[in-house]
Design a protein around this motif. Structure first.
Motif, PDB file in Angstrom:
ATOM      1  N   PHE B 293       0.815  -1.204  -0.068  1.00 29.91           N
ATOM      2  CA  PHE B 293       0.134  -0.022  -0.087  1.00 29.91           C
ATOM      3  C   PHE B 293       0.918   1.398  -0.015  1.00 29.91           C
ATOM      4  O   PHE B 293       0.357   2.448  -0.160  1.00 29.91           O
ATOM      5  N   ARG B 364      -1.703   4.429  -0.139  1.00 34.48           N
ATOM      6  CA  ARG B 364      -3.210   4.339  -0.438  1.00 34.48           C
ATOM      7  C   ARG B 364      -3.649   3.805   0.968  1.00 34.48           C
ATOM      8  O   ARG B 364      -3.412   2.845   1.449  1.00 34.48           O
ATOM      9  N   ASP B 366      -6.267   2.325   2.092  1.00 31.48           N
ATOM     10  CA  ASP B 366      -7.504   1.385   2.097  1.00 31.48           C
ATOM     11  C   ASP B 366      -7.592   0.417   3.297  1.00 31.48           C
ATOM     12  O   ASP B 366      -6.377   0.901   4.077  1.00 31.48           O
ATOM     13  N   THR B 367      -8.583  -0.059   3.797  1.00 33.25           N
ATOM     14  CA  THR B 367      -8.736  -0.558   5.045  1.00 33.25           C
ATOM     15  C   THR B 367      -7.401  -1.126   5.487  1.00 33.25           C
ATOM     16  O   THR B 367      -7.158  -1.055   6.794  1.00 33.25           O
ATOM     17  N   TYR B 426      -7.164  -7.660   3.665  1.00 30.54           N
ATOM     18  CA  TYR B 426      -6.076  -7.839   2.940  1.00 30.54           C
ATOM     19  C   TYR B 426      -6.282  -8.933   1.971  1.00 30.54           C
ATOM     20  O   TYR B 426      -6.420  -8.950   0.650  1.00 30.54           O
ATOM     21  N   GLU B 438     -15.530  -1.309   1.916  1.00 30.11           N
ATOM     22  CA  GLU B 438     -14.537  -0.252   2.423  1.00 30.11           C
ATOM     23  C   GLU B 438     -14.987   0.446   3.431  1.00 30.11           C
ATOM     24  O   GLU B 438     -14.504   1.086   4.658  1.00 30.11           O
ATOM     25  N   LYS B 442     -13.721   1.140   7.252  1.00 25.56           N
ATOM     26  CA  LYS B 442     -13.266   2.437   7.764  1.00 25.56           C
ATOM     27  C   LYS B 442     -14.250   2.926   8.802  1.00 25.56           C
ATOM     28  O   LYS B 442     -13.374   3.327   9.885  1.00 25.56           O
ATOM     29  N   TRP B 520      -5.233  -5.682  -5.269  1.00 18.77           N
ATOM     30  CA  TRP B 520      -4.508  -4.767  -4.361  1.00 18.77           C
ATOM     31  C   TRP B 520      -3.278  -4.431  -5.522  1.00 18.77           C
ATOM     32  O   TRP B 520      -2.359  -3.567  -4.932  1.00 18.77           O
TER      33      TRP B 520
END
Lengths: 337, 564, 211
Positions: B293, B364, B366-367, B426, B438, B442, B520
């Protein structure tokens, strides 16, 4: 996440602890009342300094990465791939090693200062025996056995040193009065020693810190540091046998007829059990059941009627006495000053 | 969840009936029970671990309800003591262990380009031993009564200090269930550890030398070695305790010359490596996630390997730091203080390397990355309070206080569980073929950050103010009310967060966006096969030239192997 | 993965297959490692308790290190020499001589069985005549746990050895199985090796008057 925040809490807490009124103060290690606790607190400040600095550095780096190294919308190129850097990696291997070395040296000194083999001069020597779930204190020199409340005198320099010999009657307990020093475990097949110190008159509390069964929560320790005269008066009282008062003889006889005497001692009577707290001067103590309730006449009656209601799981059974019998016994117990 | 092995979940996900063309429920169940496929066994481990995590979390919530105010009577003392024993035991042995074994199970063969583990049937054996061991522990709620109606679940704490566990003080059979449950599960874990080592050392694909393995595999290798070395001593100690309880032996019987300290030494000789066994997988997860990420290669791969091996070695020599307050000689205390602090050095190296990977990247958020950053920050706090606790004089104040409870929750919850959550977000697409939400992720992240820090941050303060752990109640005069209330309020946020997580897991299994092979844009081998991978993992045996085979493939003009 | 890089791009070095030992060797080897830590713990506890006993009988009152038939030295010789027999058996098998294999293998089984019988007789003697059982004192707890777990491992090994012997007699074991048979012999060597440690600790080091 927020070292500064946690530090703030601790500061606030120790201030509020210092301002506490009549009740024993919060047993905060940030409010030391003697040399052992102060030595530990000084090491703690060093730790807070060093670890705080490390935290600031790390959070700055992470924060920098989060704020300045974000992906930009629409930019699909990969960033420069950096596989490592020997000088940088060497730096963050060696610098932590040096920090660890310094911390170890400073703290090792603290260990040797605090772990005493022999009592400091003028210390009150007390044998502490942990029981499920109460503390027994024996002053061998003075011939006193009591429970739950430890009295120590201040010397001329206004210092009360105590050197405890720690034993256990059953499982592992741990003796901890944070304002007077660190804790030491109380272990059945082992004799430990602990040096504590108070430097002003007052009552300091702590409690058993090693899980020891059902009522682990109720093993209160009260250390009462008092001027020499007060201590001597207390000793004089404690050394006497139980008071004889014909007015409550009926209660006494009832007590001596039940199996109470198998576990409790009341000096001057046939009661000489050693499994449970010595009751010879019961009313000189302020707590029942090792801190489960204040020692008031009503609480005492409820306790004698059925201890399992107040301290479930404790070793004292309900003696199945009637309320009248309980009144008689308690009337006698209340004379045991 | 399509690979879920638990029957409840299977029922949910398996519409029965000819219309779907699927086999009926029973044959589905039969397939899961008899499977030796590493991905299915791994998924079953993880699902069981998550179910136990919910159970143990609810146990903790009950305790926090009891402790929210002074003098509460929500629970009796016995019930409270059982709850913290079960909470600790479950979290360590039946949440941490299965999730780490499960994730390694799924990922090791995929990452090293193998068809399966070295011993697939031994793998299934290990899983079923784990499951039966955990059921045995929970059966104590029904079977622990014994002949005299004593007790139910064990109430001796998760490290079960003798002589509290001897027959004299722990009547009934509850402690026997504790011993046997962990013993059985431990044999399974040891077998699986052996399996991992054999797989990693013997089954790597063409080109994957040891120094070209993904760091995940390296860390799991060290982890498995620790499992093989550290778990049998626990089994031996438990055998001694069991003989004491059932055959009248005297190992830990102080009256006959037995030693209470021997149990502590033996337990922590297992127990401290065990803590590293639990946290290393979290290192493994974030070491894979952070580079992907940040879009950068991991900083200092060889040093990361060295640090991992160093942690493994040092962790075998620090166990006495759990016993600083038992009155050992100053010299022994000082030596183990030094060894304990030393473990902070390789751990610190890892922290720096993760951060250095992020710096200069294009992150990035992302979660999975959010949870990894959460891991970094909270594990840092837990690590620093660990340095505090390693300092013997400070430890004499706060050992067995809420400060310790706060510390190891920062490590094992803020570290391990955050790592697990990052890993779930992931690799969920790889295992199920669908993305997790997502948005929900979050929300969960921020709720958990608030709840977690409130709960466990406040615990540090209660500990510094003198509150011992494992007390079922306290009095208002002590001045601990505020901190306990904060701790308990934090739990509400955490419950909300984990509810979202459960919803997300189940919902995404059916309605999640299709993931594709490589959602990803990652670099390790598992992303080169389909999601979910076929039973044989790879259609062609993979060949690798570097640590990031997919990077080489995506950037043939600038491949990794030129720089390694 | 396996697609060859295009010619315009740099060509990677050759990727070699990563073959280590066989999985079985790793598996048995690691199992032995975990067993060693298991026994190590039990033996450490035994050593820790030497001389700490409060109640008699003490080891030197009970343990008799004697070469007389079915006494401990006699048994030990049988167990240790069986390691040689099993080594000869595996060697014979590698050379394809199945008859010799069966002979040496059977001899191993006989020696292992003698050890178990001898241990049983020693235990009987100690329990019935000396009155030492696991609950008697610390020595009893330690002795029966350590020696008992060793005997348990011998028993397990013996069961496996006997099964292989039966299969060999039925002709189901061929020289092609030699790698697996070899792994069984590893386990047997481990059981013998542990006995040397157990014997030294229990019968020699721990068998002296308490000072």
């Amino acid at each position: 996440m927020m070292p500064a925040g946690i530090l703030g809490w601790v500061m606030a807490a120790s201030c509020s602890a210092a301002a506490a009124p009549i009740a024993p103060p919060t047993p905060s290690m940030f409010d030391p009342m003697g040399e052992p606790a102060s030595i530990i607190l000084n090491i703690t400040w060093l730790l807070i300094g060093i670890c705080g600095a490390i935290a600031v550095v790390m959070f700055t780096l992470i924060g920098y990465a989060i704020i300045r190294c974000r992906a930009v919308e629409g930019d699909d190129r990969e960033p420069a791939q950096i596989y490592g850097s020997s000088p940088i990696e060497l730096a963050w291997t060696v610098i932590p090693l040096m920090i660890v070395f310094v911390l170890c040296m400073v703290s090792a000194r603290g260990i040797f200062e605090l772990e005493l083999e022999t009592p400091p001069e003028g210390a009150t020597e007390i044998t502490v025996t942990g029981h499920r779930w109460w503390w027994e204190f024996e002053y061998e020199d003075l011939g006193i056995i009591t429970a739950g409340e430890l009295h120590v005198p201040l010397d001329d320099n206004s210092v009360a040193d105590m050197f405890l010999t720690l034993k256990s009657a059953d499982v592992i307990h741990s003796f901890w009065v944070p304002q007077l020093g660190g804790k030491t475990d109380v272990i059945p097949d082992r004799i430990n020693h602990l040096w504590l110190q108070g430097n002003r008159a007052g009552t300091f509390v702590g409690q058993c810190a090693e899980y020891c069964g059902t009522q682990h929560a109720h093993m209160l320790i009260k250390v009462i540091v008092e001027p020499r005269e007060q201590f001597d008066a207390w000793v004089a009282t404690q050394q006497k046998d139980a008071v004889e008062d014909p007015a409550v003889a009926q209660g006494k006889h009832l007590f001596l007829r039940t199996s109470c005497i198998n576990c409790h001692t009341v000096r001057g009577t046939v009661a000489n059990g050693t499994f449970a707290p010595d009751l010879t001067h019961l009313m000189s103590r302020s707590e029942i059941g090792s801190g489960v309730a204040p020692n008031t006449p009503e609480n005492l009656r409820e306790w004698v009627f059925d201890p399992q209601n107040i301290k479930p799981g404790c070793d004292m059974p309900s003696m199945k006495l009637t309320r009248d019998e309980v009144d008689l016994i308690c009337a006698w117990l209340e004379t045991l000053k | 969840m399509r690979l879920a092995g638990d029957s409840e979940v299977s029922t949910l996900e398996t519409p029965i009936g000819p219309a779907t063309g699927r086999p009926p429920f029973l044959s589905q169940l039969h397939e899961w029970v008899t499977t030796v496929d590493h991905k299915k066994l791994g998924s079953m481990y993880v699902v069981c671990g998550i179910i136990y995590m919910i159970i143990a979390g609810l146990e903790a919530s009950m305790m926090r309800w009891q402790l929210a105010w002074p003098g509460q009577t929500v629970l009796t003392p016995e019930e409270f003591n059982r709850l913290f024993t079960m909470h600790g035991t479950t979290m360590v042995f039946f949440v941490g262990m299965p999730i780490l074994l499960g994730s390694a199970n799924i990922m090791i063969p995929l990452m090293i380009g193998a068809r399966d583990l070295a011993f697939p049937r031994l793998n299934a054996f290990g899983f079923w031993l784990f499951l039966f061991g955990s059921i045995l522990l929970y059966f104590s709620y029904f079977g622990g009564q014994g002949l005299y109606g004593m007790g139910s679940a064990p109430d001796v704490g998760w490290f079960a200090y003798a002589p509290l566990t001897e027959r004299t003080y722990s009547r009934g059979h509850s402690t026997d269930y504790w011993i046997l449950g962990i013993f059985v599960a431990g044999i399974g874990s040891t077998a699986t550890g052996i399996n991992f080592i054999a797989t990693i050392l013997g089954m790597r694909c063409r080109g994957m030398t040891l120094m070209k393995m993904p760091l995940f595999v390296w860390i799991m290798l060290v982890d498995a070695i620790l499992i093989v070395i550290a778990l049998p001593p626990l089994a031996a100690a438990q055998i001694m305790l069991l003989f004491d309880r059932l055959l009248g032996a005297h190992f830990f019987d102080a009256q006959a010359g037995g030693s209470a300290l021997l149990w502590q030494n033996l337990f922590w000789f297992f127990g401290h490596p065990e803590v590293y066994i639990l946290i290393l997988p979290a290192f493994a997860y974030v070491t894979e996630i952070i580079p992907v990420f940040s879009r950068k290669v991991i900083f200092g791969y060889p040093l990361m390997v060295a640090a991992t091996v160093a942690i493994g070695f040092i962790s075998l020599g620090v166990w006495v730091h759990h016993m600083f307050s038992v009155g050992l000689s100053p010299l022994i205390n000082a030596i183990f203080m030094a060894s304990t602090m030393l473990v902070g050095v390789p751990t610190g190296i890892k922290m720096f390397n993760w951060t250095a990977t992020m710096i200069g990247g294009k992150i990035r958020f992302d979660t999975p990355m959010l949870f990894s950053i959460g891991f970094l920050c909270q594990f840092l706090m837990g690590g620093l309070t660990g340095i505090f606790l390693a300092t013997v004089p400070f430890d004499w104040q706060v050992s067995d206080s809420y400060f310790v409870v706060g510390h190891f929750h920062y490590v094992l919850f803020g570290g391990l569980i955050f790592g697990i959550l990052a890993a779930t977000f992931y690799w969920y697409p790889k295992v199920t073929g669908r993305m997790m939400s997502e948005t929900l992720g979050k929300w969960q992240f921020w709720l958990l950050i608030i709840g977690f820090n409130m709960t466990f941050g406040a615990m540090h303060v209660s500990g510094l103010l003198g509150m011992p752990r494992r007390i079922y109640t306290y009095q208002t005069e002590r001045g601990w009310d505020l901190w306990n209330l904060l701790t308990s309020i934090g739990v509400i946020f955490q419950i909300a967060a984990f509810t979202l997580f459960a919803i997300n897991l189940l919902h995404s299994a059916f309605k999640g966006r299709r993931a594709g092979d490589d959602p990803w844009d990652a670099w390790t081998l598992e992303w080169s096969t389909t999601s979910p991978p076929p039973a044989h993992n790879f259609d062609e045996d993979p060949v690798v030239y570097s640590r990031r085979p997919l990077w080489d493939l995506k950037h043939p003009e600038d491949p990794d192997w030129k720089y390694e | 993965m396996s697609t060859a890089p295009m010619t315009a791009y740099p060509t990677p070095p050759e990727a070699l297959p990563q073959d280590g030992m066989s999985n079985g060797k790793f598996g048995i080897g690691l199992m032995i490692v975990s067993e060693i830590t298991f026994f190590g713990t039990l033996i450490a506890a035994y050593v820790f308790y030497i001389g700490r006993d409060i109640n008699p009988p003490y080891p030197q009152d009970v343990l008799e290190v004697s070469i007389a038939p079915f006494k401990v030295l006699f048994n030990s010789v049988f167990l240790l020499i069986s390691s040689v027999w099993i080594w000869l058996a595996v060697r014979a098998m590698r050379k394809g001589r199945m008859g010799a294999f069966i002979f040496w293998w059977a001899l191993t089984v006989v020696c292992g069985a003698e050890f178990l019988v001898g241990t049983g007789m020693e235990w009987y003697d100690m329990i019935v005549n000396d009155g030492v059982w696991i609950g008697t004192n610390l020595f009893g707890s330690g002795f029966y746990t350590v020696v008992g777990f060793h005997a348990f491992h011998v028993t397990m090994g013996l069961i496996v050895l006997t099964l292989i012997l039966i299969l060999a007699l039925l002709g189901h074991v061929t020289p092609r199985n030699v790698e697996k048979i070899d792994l069984v012999s590893w386990y047997w060597h481990f059981v013998d090796g542990i006995w040397i440690v157990v014997f030294s600790v229990v019968y020699i080091f721990g068998n002296q008057a308490i000072t």
